[in-house]
Motif scaffolding. Structure first.
Motif, PDB file in Angstrom:
ATOM      1  N   LEU B  82       0.883  -1.130  -0.058  1.00  0.00           N
ATOM      2  CA  LEU B  82      -0.111  -0.146  -0.110  1.00  0.00           C
ATOM      3  C   LEU B  82       1.009   1.288   0.095  1.00  0.00           C
ATOM      4  O   LEU B  82       0.665   2.304  -0.859  1.00  0.00           O
ATOM      5  N   HIS B  83       1.911   1.204   0.659  1.00  0.00           N
ATOM      6  CA  HIS B  83       2.654   2.533   1.041  1.00  0.00           C
ATOM      7  C   HIS B  83       3.545   2.810  -0.357  1.00  0.00           C
ATOM      8  O   HIS B  83       3.567   4.161  -0.583  1.00  0.00           O
ATOM      9  N   CYS B  84       4.293   1.853  -0.979  1.00  0.00           N
ATOM     10  CA  CYS B  84       4.805   1.930  -2.037  1.00  0.00           C
ATOM     11  C   CYS B  84       3.863   2.474  -3.413  1.00  0.00           C
ATOM     12  O   CYS B  84       4.179   3.193  -4.022  1.00  0.00           O
ATOM     13  N   TYR B  85       2.725   2.054  -3.350  1.00  0.00           N
ATOM     14  CA  TYR B  85       1.644   2.223  -4.222  1.00  0.00           C
ATOM     15  C   TYR B  85       0.954   3.535  -4.159  1.00  0.00           C
ATOM     16  O   TYR B  85       0.902   4.462  -5.012  1.00  0.00           O
ATOM     17  N   LYS B  86       0.556   4.067  -2.588  1.00  0.00           N
ATOM     18  CA  LYS B  86       0.163   5.300  -2.790  1.00  0.00           C
ATOM     19  C   LYS B  86       0.796   6.180  -1.938  1.00  0.00           C
ATOM     20  O   LYS B  86       0.527   7.507  -1.908  1.00  0.00           O
ATOM     21  N   ARG B  87       1.954   5.697  -1.185  1.00  0.00           N
ATOM     22  CA  ARG B  87       2.653   6.739  -0.301  1.00  0.00           C
ATOM     23  C   ARG B  87       1.801   7.610   0.594  1.00  0.00           C
ATOM     24  O   ARG B  87       1.878   8.705   0.677  1.00  0.00           O
ATOM     25  N   ASN B  88       0.612   6.951   1.120  1.00  0.00           N
ATOM     26  CA  ASN B  88      -0.085   7.863   2.009  1.00  0.00           C
ATOM     27  C   ASN B  88      -0.076   7.232   3.403  1.00  0.00           C
ATOM     28  O   ASN B  88      -0.488   6.041   3.797  1.00  0.00           O
ATOM     29  N   LEU B  91      -3.256   5.840   5.029  1.00  0.00           N
ATOM     30  CA  LEU B  91      -4.129   4.933   4.374  1.00  0.00           C
ATOM     31  C   LEU B  91      -3.265   3.361   4.593  1.00  0.00           C
ATOM     32  O   LEU B  91      -3.939   2.490   4.888  1.00  0.00           O
ATOM     33  N   SER B  92      -1.777   3.463   4.552  1.00  0.00           N
ATOM     34  CA  SER B  92      -1.054   2.394   4.725  1.00  0.00           C
ATOM     35  C   SER B  92      -1.365   1.817   6.096  1.00  0.00           C
ATOM     36  O   SER B  92      -1.296   0.676   6.367  1.00  0.00           O
ATOM     37  N   GLY B  95      -5.012   0.313   6.367  1.00  0.00           N
ATOM     38  CA  GLY B  95      -5.253  -0.751   5.534  1.00  0.00           C
ATOM     39  C   GLY B  95      -4.627  -1.903   6.381  1.00  0.00           C
ATOM     40  O   GLY B  95      -4.893  -2.968   6.237  1.00  0.00           O
TER      41      GLY B  95
END
Lengths: 238, 108
Positions: B82-88, B91-92, B95
């Motif tokens: 999640l973090h690599c994808y959205k960097r939020n 959210l990470s 999730g």
């Protein structure tokens, strides 16, 4: 353009608050659990309230419950505290520069330098126009309040609360993973990260979960000192 | 334990904790300046600290018994992806936590 003091403070609060939201979730969960634990161990709610403010260190406070239930052993309590909390020495060394010229706030910033607050304050990318001192101050204060209010609620309500939130404590691990990733993505090379990881795992296997932190810290210090030349040759970490 | 002994016990916890938090600032104060070795440590330590904290988080997970650390490893993977994808950050974290709660409550 000159900002008024009130605006500076407000701006710092608004930018600091979102960083503390995961800590709110984690600290309320752990704080309430801690308060309940003290309550069912036979202590008045005054104990978790006072201890959450003055000690302000989660893992030690849990262990302090069993120390309070055992026979009086001051030397053992003190040595145990130093062993559990020794990692704060590293946080202080890392924050020496960042906490320079913070005036009266500095005392409180150091007082409240727990794992979570350190991690946020060290890694947060604070915008140019936000006052760093007030930003650090609000992260520290909000975290402190979350922990205190959680412990107080747990201590007051005790075993009235029914837990159906199994697994919520993972929020703290998730936060440390994200902070680790942010640091990893910022670094030019990962010598330190690998040294920390390998030392940690090796010492965990050798010494077990209750007493691996101090040996890990010694390992990290020895490795970082040993490899100082090559690491500095690579042009530092960040 | 008497109340006085309890107060002494708590006070010692406070004293020990504050010693570890304040000591670096007391030794290397602003006016005296910081030796280059300590400045070097200040720069390279955090990288190692954050890895150490991750290991610290997993200190009570048993990899050799059921559930073999699987919910933890799967949820950490979810956080990383999640973090690599959205960097939020939020959210990470949310999730990964929801993933872990579902796994320990429903699957394992």
């Amino acid at each position: 353009m000159q900002q008024s003091k009130k605006e500076i403070i407000k701006k710092a609060f608004v930018s600091a608050f979102p960083y503390t939201i995961p800590i709110f979730a984690g600290f309320w969960f752990l704080g309430i659990a801690y308060g309940i634990y003290m309550n069912v161990s036979g202590f008045s709610f005054v104990y978790p309230m006072i201890m959450s403010i003055v000690i302000y260190g989660g893992s030690l406070e849990f262990i302090a419950v069993s120390m309070l239930l055992s026979p009086f052993a001051p030397v053992q309590v003190f040595v145990m505290t130093l062993m559990i909390q020794a990692r704060h020495l590293f946080y202080g060394i890392a924050m020496l520069d960042k906490f320079k010229n913070m005036g009266w706030k500095k005392f409180y910033l150091i007082f409240g330098l727990c794992d979570e607050t350190f991690s946020i304050n060290y890694t947060a990318e604070i915008a140019e126009d936000v006052d760093r001192g007030w930003f650090y101050f609000f992260v520290t204060l909000l975290d402190h309040l979350y922990w205190f209010s959680g412990a107080a609620i747990g201590g007051l309500l005790g075993n009235l609360i029914q837990f159906n939130t199994e697994g919520l404590d993972f929020v703290m691990i998730a936060m440390f993973v994200v902070i680790f990733l942010e640091q990893w993505l910022k670094e030019k090379h990962h010598f330190s990260a690998w040294i920390g990881f390998i030392s940690g795992v090796a010492c965990l296997v050798l010494f077990g979960g209750d007493s691996f932190l101090v040996p890990t810290m010694i390992c990290i210090l020895v490795c970082l000192s040993w490899f100082r030349k090559p690491i500095e040759k690579e042009g530092g970490i960040v | 334990m008497t109340v006085t002994q309890q107060i002494i016990t708590i006070a010692l916890c406070v004293l020990g904790t504050m010693l570890t938090r304040f000591l670096p600032f007391l030794i290397f104060n602003e006016s005296r300046g910081t030796p280059s070795y300590i400045q070097y440590l200040g720069k390279v330590l955090p990288g190692a600290i954050f890895s150490m904290l991750i290991v610290y988080c997993f200190r009570n997970v048993s990899f050799l018994q059921y559930s073999y650390g699987l919910p933890e490893l799967l949820s950490v993977s979810a956080v990383i992806i999640l973090h690599c994808y959205k960097r939020n950050m939020l959210l990470s974290i949310a999730g990964g936590t929801i993933c872990y709660m579902l796994l320990v409550q429903l699957v394992f």
